[in-house]
Motif scaffolding. Sequence first.
Motif, short mmCIF file in Angstrom:
data_model
loop_
_atom_site.label_atom_id
_atom_site.label_comp_id
_atom_site.label_asym_id
_atom_site.label_seq_id
_atom_site.Cartn_x
_atom_site.Cartn_y
_atom_site.Cartn_z
N GLN A 1 5.24 10.23 -1.15
CA GLN A 1 5.31 10.97 -2.42
C GLN A 1 3.90 11.23 -2.96
O GLN A 1 3.59 12.31 -3.44
N TYR A 2 3.03 10.22 -2.88
CA TYR A 2 1.67 10.34 -3.41
C TYR A 2 0.61 10.52 -2.31
O TYR A 2 -0.56 10.72 -2.61
N LYS A 3 1.06 10.39 -1.05
CA LYS A 3 0.18 10.55 0.11
C LYS A 3 -1.01 9.58 0.09
O LYS A 3 -2.15 9.94 0.34
N VAL A 4 -0.71 8.33 -0.24
CA VAL A 4 -1.71 7.26 -0.28
C VAL A 4 -1.10 5.98 0.31
O VAL A 4 0.11 5.86 0.43
N VAL A 5 -1.97 5.04 0.63
CA VAL A 5 -1.53 3.71 1.05
C VAL A 5 -1.61 2.82 -0.18
O VAL A 5 -2.66 2.71 -0.82
N PHE A 6 -0.48 2.22 -0.52
CA PHE A 6 -0.40 1.34 -1.67
C PHE A 6 -0.31 -0.12 -1.22
O PHE A 6 0.39 -0.45 -0.25
N ASP A 7 -0.98 -0.98 -1.95
CA ASP A 7 -0.84 -2.43 -1.84
C ASP A 7 -0.02 -2.80 -3.07
O ASP A 7 -0.50 -2.71 -4.20
N THR A 8 1.24 -3.18 -2.86
CA THR A 8 2.21 -3.30 -3.95
C THR A 8 2.66 -4.74 -4.15
O THR A 8 2.86 -5.47 -3.18
N GLY B 1 5.80 -14.53 -5.76
CA GLY B 1 5.30 -13.17 -5.65
C GLY B 1 5.54 -12.59 -4.27
O GLY B 1 5.53 -13.30 -3.27
N LYS B 2 5.76 -11.29 -4.24
CA LYS B 2 5.97 -10.56 -2.99
C LYS B 2 4.96 -9.42 -2.91
O LYS B 2 4.55 -8.86 -3.93
N ARG B 3 4.59 -9.09 -1.67
CA ARG B 3 3.58 -8.05 -1.45
C ARG B 3 4.03 -7.15 -0.31
O ARG B 3 4.61 -7.63 0.67
N ILE C 1 -1.66 -0.77 -5.95
CA ILE C 1 -3.06 -0.39 -5.94
C ILE C 1 -3.29 0.56 -4.78
O ILE C 1 -2.91 0.27 -3.64
N ASN C 2 -3.91 1.70 -5.05
CA ASN C 2 -4.23 2.66 -4.01
C ASN C 2 -5.40 2.10 -3.18
O ASN C 2 -6.52 1.99 -3.68
N ILE C 3 -5.11 1.76 -1.93
CA ILE C 3 -6.15 1.21 -1.05
C ILE C 3 -6.46 2.17 0.09
O ILE C 3 -7.01 1.76 1.13
N SER C 4 -6.15 3.43 -0.07
CA SER C 4 -6.32 4.41 1.01
C SER C 4 -7.70 4.40 1.63
O SER C 4 -7.84 4.48 2.85
N SER D 1 -5.23 0.17 -12.32
CA SER D 1 -3.98 0.74 -11.83
C SER D 1 -2.88 0.44 -12.85
O SER D 1 -2.99 -0.52 -13.61
N PRO D 2 -1.82 1.25 -12.85
CA PRO D 2 -0.70 0.94 -13.76
C PRO D 2 -0.08 -0.41 -13.43
O PRO D 2 0.12 -0.74 -12.26
N VAL D 3 0.19 -1.20 -14.47
CA VAL D 3 0.87 -2.48 -14.33
C VAL D 3 2.03 -2.48 -15.32
O VAL D 3 1.85 -2.13 -16.49
N MET D 4 3.20 -2.88 -14.82
CA MET D 4 4.39 -2.89 -15.66
C MET D 4 4.96 -4.31 -15.78
O MET D 4 4.96 -5.05 -14.80
N LEU D 5 5.44 -4.63 -16.95
CA LEU D 5 6.25 -5.82 -17.18
C LEU D 5 7.67 -5.33 -17.24
O LEU D 5 7.99 -4.43 -18.04
N LEU D 6 8.50 -5.86 -16.35
CA LEU D 6 9.88 -5.36 -16.25
C LEU D 6 10.90 -6.48 -16.40
O LEU D 6 10.63 -7.64 -16.13
N ARG D 7 12.10 -6.05 -16.77
CA ARG D 7 13.26 -6.92 -16.78
C ARG D 7 13.99 -6.74 -15.46
O ARG D 7 13.83 -5.72 -14.78
#
Length: 124
Positions: free
Chosen positions: A86-93, A77-79, A110-113, A25-31
Motif C-alpha cells: 500500500q505504501y511501497k515501503v518496508v515497515f518494522d512493526t 511485545g510482537k514484531r 517504522i519505515n526502514i526501507s 513515526s505515528p504511534v497509537m494507543l489502542l484498545r
Amino acid sequence: MSDAAIEVNEEIYCHFHKQWDNFPSPVMLLRKDRTILAINKTGLDLRITAGMHCTELSTKKACQRCQANQALAEKSGKRAVGYNGQYKVVFDTYWIPLAGEEDLYLHFSINISEYAKESLFPPK
C-alpha cells in the motif's frame, strides 16, 4: 491532544504523550477492539484521530498480519518486518501490550526501507 472519550486512567494518556509525542513515526494507543484511544503528534499530522479503528488505516491484507491478539494474550511485545504494498515501503512493526492493563496496547510501524535488505522488496 484529542483522545477518545473512553474510560482509561488519565495517567495512561499523560504517560503516552510524554513518551511518544516526539517519536518520528505515528504511534497509537489502542484498545483490544482496535479503537484508537490516543495518537502521537506525528500521527495527528497524518490525520489519524482518536476514535478511529486502526483497520481504517490499512488494507485487509495488512490486517491479516496483525499480531495484536497474540501480543495481548501472551502479554509480550510482537514484531514483524515486511514490505507494505500500500505504501511501497518496508515497515518494522510492533504491537506492545501495556503492563498492568488487560486490553490496551501500543502499535507503530517504522519505515526502514533505506536500511532494508533487497530481499524484503518485491522483484522489479
